[in-house]
Design a protein around this motif. Structure first.
Motif, mmCIF file in Angstrom:
data_model
loop_
_atom_site.group_PDB
_atom_site.id
_atom_site.type_symbol
_atom_site.label_atom_id
_atom_site.label_comp_id
_atom_site.label_asym_id
_atom_site.label_seq_id
_atom_site.Cartn_x
_atom_site.Cartn_y
_atom_site.Cartn_z
ATOM 1 N N UNK A 23 9.685 3.402 -2.778
ATOM 2 C CA UNK A 23 9.486 3.667 -1.351
ATOM 3 C C UNK A 23 8.366 2.791 -0.779
ATOM 4 N N UNK A 24 8.100 2.975 0.508
ATOM 5 C CA UNK A 24 7.119 2.139 1.192
ATOM 6 C C UNK A 24 5.691 2.566 0.893
ATOM 7 N N UNK A 25 4.776 1.684 1.262
ATOM 8 C CA UNK A 25 3.348 1.953 1.098
ATOM 9 C C UNK A 25 2.594 0.955 1.971
ATOM 10 N N UNK A 26 1.562 1.408 2.655
ATOM 11 C CA UNK A 26 0.687 0.506 3.385
ATOM 12 C C UNK A 26 1.168 0.158 4.779
ATOM 13 N N UNK A 30 6.740 4.827 5.992
ATOM 14 C CA UNK A 30 5.477 5.394 6.441
ATOM 15 C C UNK A 30 4.364 4.629 5.720
ATOM 16 N N UNK A 31 3.135 4.707 6.246
ATOM 17 C CA UNK A 31 2.031 3.973 5.632
ATOM 18 C C UNK A 31 1.578 4.586 4.316
ATOM 19 N N UNK A 61 2.623 -10.608 -0.732
ATOM 20 C CA UNK A 61 1.875 -10.566 -1.992
ATOM 21 C C UNK A 61 1.680 -9.112 -2.430
ATOM 22 N N UNK A 62 2.697 -8.551 -3.093
ATOM 23 C CA UNK A 62 2.638 -7.164 -3.542
ATOM 24 C C UNK A 62 3.657 -6.977 -4.658
ATOM 25 N N UNK A 63 3.198 -6.521 -5.823
ATOM 26 C CA UNK A 63 4.094 -6.376 -6.970
ATOM 27 C C UNK A 63 5.163 -5.321 -6.745
#
Length: 614
Positions: free
Chosen positions: A358-361, A409-410, A374-376
């Motif tokens: 899922x999403x993050x940030x 969502x963040x 730039x995110x694994x």
């Protein structure tokens, strides 16, 4: 009467006494629960004395239809035990380690409550209100575990969660390294949530029970049950903060030749070797929930030998914390993990549905599109989709997939779980319950790529579009210099109609950028919280999955920023250098877009110049 529920510790008695006092003085039971000590409170031991069955087998449970029904437990050594259910009766003799096991013949689905009787030499156990239907296992980490009470529209789901045909069991936390033979029935303390959760009991689905169940699991069960009419049992075996290697048997990992897997195992082995037990005898690395194989042994161990209908799995966050090394590990291990789970439940074709990471940030925008690359976690998400594609191409008709990146969502626990549960339920209903004609579940699939006239042309297997009929966003393209830029997307023109108007093929996308004159590769939805809106045309809710055509590692994009490829996580200095280069590409694009706008609107340039003089 049900198997005896005797508290195994004085702590459990103290807690119940506290609850009784709370009621006596008018305090709510929730207050008593909040005052529980920070420890697990055991109601029934994992393995009892005398005649007992595994705690999986209880009143209110669902047994898997149309497959042999294995029942097991413990008794005195050499004691004769018989089990009766639905007109069938089988017997066994307990072995020297007290273990016994019988297998009853398959039964068809039935919503009529049944009774199971287990008879030993001097005791009889009776389990009531048993249904026969489909049993689904929930696997993964905290985004699968995340309970219904905390999600958007969770209150609405809870208020209407009266489903006598849905039964729920949450497996208590357990770790290996050896497979655990049984789980306790208890109130388990959660440091993360600062409260106890009731685990290890089969319950009929009611609003009070559903509120603590996995939100994705509840919605999945509700949709499948309502559409099929079959009783549904849900076993939540997920655990927050866990990695893919802990959900894979240690023996399987030891046999893998991939260097990244062997390096991971060597690292853990060294930690175990270096660990010196402290005076208070705290558990060492081998008791860590993320020690390779530990969660498989501890959470699935008590279920080994069980027949189930299928699995849905949602995980990946923890592996994304280890940079390129974590990505390579996931790519190697995830397919073997799926294979291992199927083997654990005795079915190499067991339905297995994957929900992508899922999403993050903060969200990706046109202003920061390259910086967000730039995110694994993006690579983990792509690896999940590639594992699905590989199995499908091998003829696996029971592997499922649903994207979740657009339920954005963040917070790394995005509360938009209801649509995620419904997407994976759509896969199950279409492939396992006869709704293939009514329900489409497969995401649009890339069939091929052609490089032509400064563009990339993507051929897909379905008509696609932005559901809001706007510009298609989310594609990036790059040349051999690995300098990605946002792509302009158009449908391929395939002729003209009778009136001389262009005809377009909505299964072919043409990707171009004035800043990428010779594109060779594309990426799509390439951010942890991506700018991406491509779906199957129509009211289908089927996103184009996160994917790429290149195989470039993080740290090598753009080309030449770092001196060499990085095997693990980027250092702060290395990350800063890569981010600086990516931000420079964002600035280059924005400057080019501004120049193009002013060239097309000279009046704006003149107006700006006049204001500057003033």
């Amino acid at each position: 009467m049900h198997q005896l529920r005797v508290a195994s510790t004085s702590l459990a008695s103290a807690v119940r006494s506290l609850a009784a006092l709370a009621v006596l003085f008018g305090s709510p039971y929730a207050l008593a629960r909040a005052q529980m000590p920070k420890a697990d409170v055991v109601d029934v031991q994992a393995i009892g004395e005398g005649l007992c069955v595994s705690n999986f087998f209880q009143s209110n449970m669902v047994l898997q239809r149309d497959k042999p029904i294995a029942i097991w437990g413990w008794a005195a050594a050499n004691e004769a035990v018989s089990v009766s259910l639905g007109g069938s009766r089988e017997a066994a003799i307990a072995d020297p380690e007290r273990r016994w096991r019988v297998t009853l013949p398959p039964m068809p689905a039935s919503a009529t409550p049944q009774r199971m009787t287990i008879e030993g030499a001097s005791a009889t156990l009776t389990l009531d209100n048993i249904l026969v239907g489909d049993v689904w296992v929930l696997g993964g980490q905290s985004n699968m575990e995340f309970e219904l009470a905390k999600v958007e529209n969770g209150a609405l789901e809870i208020a209407s969660a009266n489903y006598p045909g849905i039964r729920i069991l949450t497996v208590p936390y357990g770790v290996g390294p050896e497979p655990i033979r049984g789980f306790a029935r208890l109130h388990e303390w959660s440091d993360w949530f600062g409260r106890h959760f009731r685990k290890g009991d089969w319950d009929v689905c009611t609003p009070e029970v559903a509120r603590e169940l996995s939100a994705i699991g509840f919605v999945f069960a509700r949709r499948v049950h309502m559409a099929s009419g079959v009783p549904i049992g849900v076993i939540d075996a997920s655990r927050g903060g866990t990695s893919v290697e802990t959900w894979t048997p240690l023996g399987v990992l030891r046999q893998m030749e991939a260097p990244v897997v062997q390096a991971m195992l060597a690292g853990w082995d060294q930690r175990v070797k270096d660990w010196v037990p402290p005076a208070e005898a705290q558990p060492g690395p081998s008791a860590d929930a993320n020690f390779p194989g530990n969660s498989f042994a501890g959470m699935l161990g008590p279920l080994l030998g069980l027949q189930v209908k299928g699995v849905i799995f949602h995980q990946g966050y923890n592996n994304a914390l280890d940079g390129t090394r974590g990505v390579r590990l996931y790519e190697a291990v995830f397919p073997r993990m799926i294979e291992s789970w199927r083997r654990a439940f005795g079915d190499p074709t067991l339905p297995f549905g994957v929900l992508s990471l899922c999403t993050d940030g903060d969200p990706q925008t046109r202003d920061n599109a390259l910086e967000r690359m730039l995110n694994a976690g993006i690579h983990i998400r792509a690896a999940q989709y590639q594992a699905f594609l590989a199995l499908r191409e091998q003829g696996d008709e029971n592997i499922g997939f649903a994207s979740t990146f657009d339920l954005r969502r963040r917070w790394y626990h995005p509360q938009v779980k209801v649509p995620a549960g419904e997407r994976i339920a759509r896969w199950a209903l279409a492939t396992q319950y006869g709704f293939a004609r009514e329900l489409q579940w497969t995401p649009p699939r890339l069939l091929g790529i052609e490089v032509a006239d400064g563009a990339l042309v993507l051929r897909l297997d379905a008509d696609v579009s932005d559901p809001e009929d706007g510009a298609i966003e989310g594609f990036l393209i790059a040349g051999e210099d690995r300098r990605f830029q946002l792509a302009d997307v158009a449908y391929a023109q395939v002729g003209v109609d009778d009136r001389g108007q262009p005809r377009y093929d909505r299964k072919q996308l043409v990707l171009t950028s004035p800043l990428v004159p010779a594109p060779v590769h594309f990426r799509y939805a390439w951010a942890r919280n991506p700018l991406a809106n491509l779906q199957v045309t129509g009211n289908k809710d089927l996103p184009f999955a996160t994917q790429r055509s290149d195989d470039w590692d993080m740290g090598t994009v753009p080309l030449g920023v770092l001196d060499s490829e990085i095997d693990g996580k980027l250092s702060r200095a290395q990350q800063s250098r890569v981010l600086t280069a990516l931000r420079a590409e964002d600035v280059r694009r924005r400057a080019a877009e501004a120049r193009a706008f002013l060239a097309q609107h000279p009046e704006a340039a003149e107006s700006g110049s006049s204001r500057a003089k003033d």
